[in-house]
Design an enzyme around this catalytic site. Structure first.
Site, PDB file in Angstrom:
ATOM      1  CB  SER A 157      -1.025  -0.034   1.497  1.00 45.12           C
ATOM      2  OG  SER A 157      -1.362   1.330   1.603  1.00 45.12           O
ATOM      3  CE1 TYR A 170      -4.389  -2.295   5.145  1.00 44.69           C
ATOM      4  CE2 TYR A 170      -3.294  -0.314   4.765  1.00 44.69           C
ATOM      5  CZ  TYR A 170      -3.741  -1.337   4.386  1.00 44.69           C
ATOM      6  OH  TYR A 170      -4.086  -1.285   2.923  1.00 44.69           O
TER       7      TYR A 170
HETATM    8  P1  NAD Z   1     -11.977  -6.415  -0.086  1.00 45.03           P
HETATM    9  O1  NAD Z   1     -12.525  -6.090   1.356  1.00 45.03           O
HETATM   10  O2  NAD Z   1     -12.402  -5.931  -1.160  1.00 45.03           O
HETATM   11  O3  NAD Z   1     -11.443  -7.754  -0.242  1.00 45.03           O
HETATM   12  C1  NAD Z   1     -10.482  -8.389   0.749  1.00 45.03           C
HETATM   13  C2  NAD Z   1     -10.793 -10.038   0.633  1.00 45.03           C
HETATM   14  O4  NAD Z   1      -9.958 -10.529   1.380  1.00 45.03           O
HETATM   15  C3  NAD Z   1     -12.139 -10.366   0.839  1.00 45.03           C
HETATM   16  O5  NAD Z   1     -12.673 -11.216  -0.092  1.00 45.03           O
HETATM   17  C4  NAD Z   1     -12.230 -11.057   2.344  1.00 45.03           C
HETATM   18  O6  NAD Z   1     -13.079 -12.104   2.174  1.00 45.03           O
HETATM   19  C5  NAD Z   1     -10.629 -11.510   2.082  1.00 45.03           C
HETATM   20  N1  NAD Z   1     -10.042 -12.087   3.457  1.00 45.03           N
HETATM   21  C6  NAD Z   1     -10.132 -11.215   4.389  1.00 45.03           C
HETATM   22  N2  NAD Z   1      -9.343 -11.846   5.614  1.00 45.03           N
HETATM   23  C7  NAD Z   1      -9.150 -13.322   4.970  1.00 45.03           C
HETATM   24  C8  NAD Z   1      -8.466 -14.147   5.595  1.00 45.03           C
HETATM   25  N3  NAD Z   1      -7.995 -14.335   6.983  1.00 45.03           N
HETATM   26  N4  NAD Z   1      -8.111 -15.360   4.751  1.00 45.03           N
HETATM   27  C9  NAD Z   1      -8.532 -15.310   3.366  1.00 45.03           C
HETATM   28  N5  NAD Z   1      -9.274 -14.168   2.822  1.00 45.03           N
HETATM   29  C10 NAD Z   1      -9.523 -13.327   3.799  1.00 45.03           C
HETATM   30  O7  NAD Z   1     -10.479  -5.384  -0.107  1.00 45.03           O
HETATM   31  P2  NAD Z   1      -9.477  -4.846  -0.945  1.00 45.03           P
HETATM   32  O8  NAD Z   1      -9.465  -3.197  -0.872  1.00 45.03           O
HETATM   33  O9  NAD Z   1      -9.723  -5.389  -2.435  1.00 45.03           O
HETATM   34  O10 NAD Z   1      -8.091  -5.220  -0.486  1.00 45.03           O
HETATM   35  C11 NAD Z   1      -7.110  -6.184  -0.755  1.00 45.03           C
HETATM   36  C12 NAD Z   1      -5.882  -5.934  -0.237  1.00 45.03           C
HETATM   37  O11 NAD Z   1      -5.496  -4.479  -0.903  1.00 45.03           O
HETATM   38  C13 NAD Z   1      -5.571  -5.902   1.170  1.00 45.03           C
HETATM   39  O12 NAD Z   1      -4.230  -6.331   1.588  1.00 45.03           O
HETATM   40  C14 NAD Z   1      -5.306  -4.373   1.305  1.00 45.03           C
HETATM   41  O13 NAD Z   1      -4.950  -3.816   2.630  1.00 45.03           O
HETATM   42  C15 NAD Z   1      -4.820  -3.873   0.119  1.00 45.03           C
HETATM   43  N6  NAD Z   1      -5.052  -2.441  -0.370  1.00 45.03           N
HETATM   44  C16 NAD Z   1      -6.567  -1.815  -0.544  1.00 45.03           C
HETATM   45  C17 NAD Z   1      -6.259  -0.593  -0.817  1.00 45.03           C
HETATM   46  C18 NAD Z   1      -7.578   0.114  -1.082  1.00 45.03           C
HETATM   47  O14 NAD Z   1      -7.584   1.290  -1.165  1.00 45.03           O
HETATM   48  N7  NAD Z   1      -8.829  -0.694  -1.354  1.00 45.03           N
HETATM   49  C19 NAD Z   1      -5.269   0.158  -0.845  1.00 45.03           C
HETATM   50  C20 NAD Z   1      -3.817  -0.392  -0.858  1.00 45.03           C
HETATM   51  C21 NAD Z   1      -3.891  -1.611  -0.339  1.00 45.03           C
END
Ligand code: NAD
Length: 275
Positions: A157, A170
């Protein structure tokens, strides 16, 4: 996307994952889902690994239908050693060893540090750091045993580089993933394994939609102010990054034709953080 095969190690004008097996964690939603879809369009067979079994199966089925590649859904809690090792073993039995593994599953919990519950700190670190370790260890084991090497990608991130208020575990976890990727890049080199980190800015996935009212409450401002004055304040154009932007970066890392691109992190954030 048109596909062109190129001999290993040679540059191709088209990014192809033909003949590869990619496992993406947290791929039933958000960024992981879009990465899995794009990898399938580039020709890879896909494993959707997620806590949410029903959504994982639905995603795997939709990708198989849209792209005609082999897909599989695995119910996997990335914090559970048995579930991770068992899931990877099941994948190897059915589809063979993984060539690409994207450690993407993640959660968010926001609170000021003085109020942060230790149980929430541990929960968040378990998903991001224990999950990153367990899934990359399982993938590396398969990549070494297959003799083919592979590509490990971590979902970092901008918070792998910068801090924000309310996000102590985080930010700590996302910084930690950079260290893990660099170690795998060094240890994996002898086996043709590379490891890199993608660092997105804010993307409007369910993870972020949930944070907007939470941050508004914690900071005593409106949701519009959270978006404009907190989330997008330091971007060059006030724009959200999209799931497509992030998936394109993932594809570039995964399809890169040699191990020259190794131990790196790439920020995709509308200029929020510039290195
Ligand atoms: P999201 O909530 O849309 O998807 C996350 C997925 O992870 C879900 O399907 C959930 O069921 C799954 N999950 C959660 N805990 C789990 C576990 N213990 N085991 C297996 N699966 C699990 O979120 P997103 O925004 O797509 O995030 C995905 C990644 O991207 C994360 O690591 C997040 O930190 C990172 N990220 C997101 C953003 C953003 O702005 N959305 C920015 C930077 C980084």
């Amino acid at each position: 996307m048109a596909q062109e095969k190129s001999p290993a190690g040679q540059a191709s004008p088209v990014l192809s994952l033909e003949g590869k097996l990619a496992l993406v964690t947290g791929a039933a939603s958000g960024l992981g889902k879009r990465i899995a879809e794009l990898f399938a369009q580039a020709g890879a067979d896909i494993v959707i690994a997620d806590l949410n079994q029903a959504a994982a199966q639905a995603t795997a089925d939709a990708i198989a239908q849209a792209s005609g590649v082999k897909t599989m859904a695995v119910a996997m809690d990335v914090t559970d050693e048995g579930a991770v090792d068992g899931g990877f073993a099941q994948v190897e039995k059915e589809l063979g060893p993984v060539d690409i593994m994207v450690s993407n599953a993640g959660i968010q919990i926001v609170a000021p540090i003085q109020d942060f519950k230790f149980s929430d700190w541990k929960k968040l670190l378990a998903v991001h750091l224990d999950g990153g370790f367990l899934t990359s260890r399982a993938a590396v084991r398969q990549m070494i045993a297959s003799g083919k090497g592979g590509s490990v990608l971590f979902m970092g991130s901008v918070h792998s580089k910068e801090a924000s208020r309310l996000k102590s575990p985080y930010v700590a976890a996302k910084h930690g993933l950079e260290g893990l990727a660099k170690v795998i890049a060094k240890e994996g080199a002898a086996h043709g394994i590379r490891a890199n980190v993608i660092c997105p800015g804010f993307v409007r996935t369910p993870l972020v939609e949930k944070q907007i009212p939470e941050q508004a409450r914690e900071l005593g401002i409106t949701e519009e102010e959270v978006i404009k004055n907190v989330m997008l304040k330091d971007t060059v154009d006030g724009e959200f990054t999209t799931v497509d932007d992030v998936a394109q970066v993932a594809l570039t890392f995964a399809a890169f034709p040699s191990n020259a691109l190794n131990g790196q992190s790439l920020v995709v954030s509308h200029g929020w953080f510039m290195q």
